[in-house]
Design an enzyme around this catalytic site. Structure first.
Site, PDB file in Angstrom:
ATOM      1  CB  SER A 295       3.803  -6.154  -3.730  1.00 21.88           C
ATOM      2  OG  SER A 295       2.450  -5.954  -4.215  1.00 21.88           O
TER       3      SER A 295
ATOM      4  CG  HIS B 170       3.225  -0.825  -3.941  1.00 28.25           C
ATOM      5  ND1 HIS B 170       2.816  -1.424  -2.740  1.00 28.25           N
ATOM      6  CD2 HIS B 170       2.925  -1.866  -4.851  1.00 28.25           C
ATOM      7  CE1 HIS B 170       2.510  -2.843  -2.777  1.00 28.25           C
ATOM      8  NE2 HIS B 170       2.654  -2.889  -4.061  1.00 28.25           N
TER       9      HIS B 170
END
Length: 257
Positions: free
Chosen positions: A84, A236
């Site tokens: 990320s 994620h």
């Protein structure tokens, strides 16, 4: 800036970078597994974990922080993996200092600008009345008014600690993360024509919308040797949600050199 880090294992160096609101501790199981084959260097990025705080927060300075750490450790080159926000830092490093990076792994993020999507999280964190919080369960109950996902709340609450006055406080620099959120949302920057031409792996969680097909052109423009893998049943945080599949995928890629 002298970043906080931890090392484990022997072999070629592998630097691991966490995402927004995270710390190196988010990589706990992966650090243990990967350290069986590599010298894993897990890093707290600026304004996170136990690393120093700063009003400046952009990908250029964050990339330079990690390069400074490499210099301090005497590492001419290293393998690099980031998730990320940490993936954007890793991409910035690869574009600015390609000669320092042997292989690159990017986890569930692309080199693009993302629209704001953490406003509820930021509002919940900033609304938390820390001086009057008596327990983590109190903090969780407060955050639940803004964040319905219990897993996300647990992730965020790992940032809480008791200070010298025995009051709860944030390890992360929440005011700066709030103020500089738009900067964090931006894409890594590069000189016109800049590319990282070594082996690069992008790993996507199948249930995540951070890494989608329409970003492939941007990825290939910067990383022409990029390959792509999807981890089914993961969102994620595939390194935590599907830890065994993730570590196998990483080891297979890194074993090519």
């Amino acid at each position: 800036m002298k970043l906080h880090y931890q090392t484990l294992g022997n072999g070629q160096p592998l630097i691991i970078l966490h995402g927004l609101f995270g710390t190196l501790e988010n990589w706990g199981s992966q650090i243990k597994t990967l350290s069986e084959s590599f010298n894993v260097i897990a890093v707290d990025l600026r304004n996170h974990g136990r690393s120093p705080h700063s009003d400046e927060m952009n990908y250029s300075v964050m990339a330079d922080d990690v390069i400074e750490l490499m210099d301090d450790l005497g590492l001419k080159t290293a393998k690099l993996m980031g998730h990320s926000m940490g993936g954007k830092v890793a991409m910035q490093m690869a574009l600015n200092h390609a000669e320092r990076i042997q292989q690159l792994i990017i986890v569930d993020i692309a080199p693009v600008h993302y629209e704001r999507h953490h406003d509820d999280v930021l509002k919940g964190l900033n609304t938390l009345d820390l001086p009057n919080i008596k327990s983590r369960s109190d903090a969780d109950a407060s955050l639940a008014h803004f964040i319905s996902d219990i897993g996300v709340r647990a992730f965020l609450l790992k940032n809480l600690y008791r200070n010298s006055e025995k009051q709860f406080a944030w390890r992360m620099n929440l005011p700066v993360l709030t103020q500089q959120y738009d900067e964090i949302s931006k894409a890594p920057t590069a000189l016109v024509g800049a590319q990282f031409t070594k082996d690069t792996l992008f790993i996507k969680g199948a249930n995540s919308d951070y890494l989608i097909a329409e970003y492939q052109a941007a990825i290939m423009g910067f990383f022409p040797k990029a390959s792509f893998k999807i981890i089914q049943g993961a969102g994620h945080w595939p390194h935590a949600e599907k830890a065994v599949a993730f570590s196998r995928m990483v080891m297979s890629f890194l074993s090519k050199q």
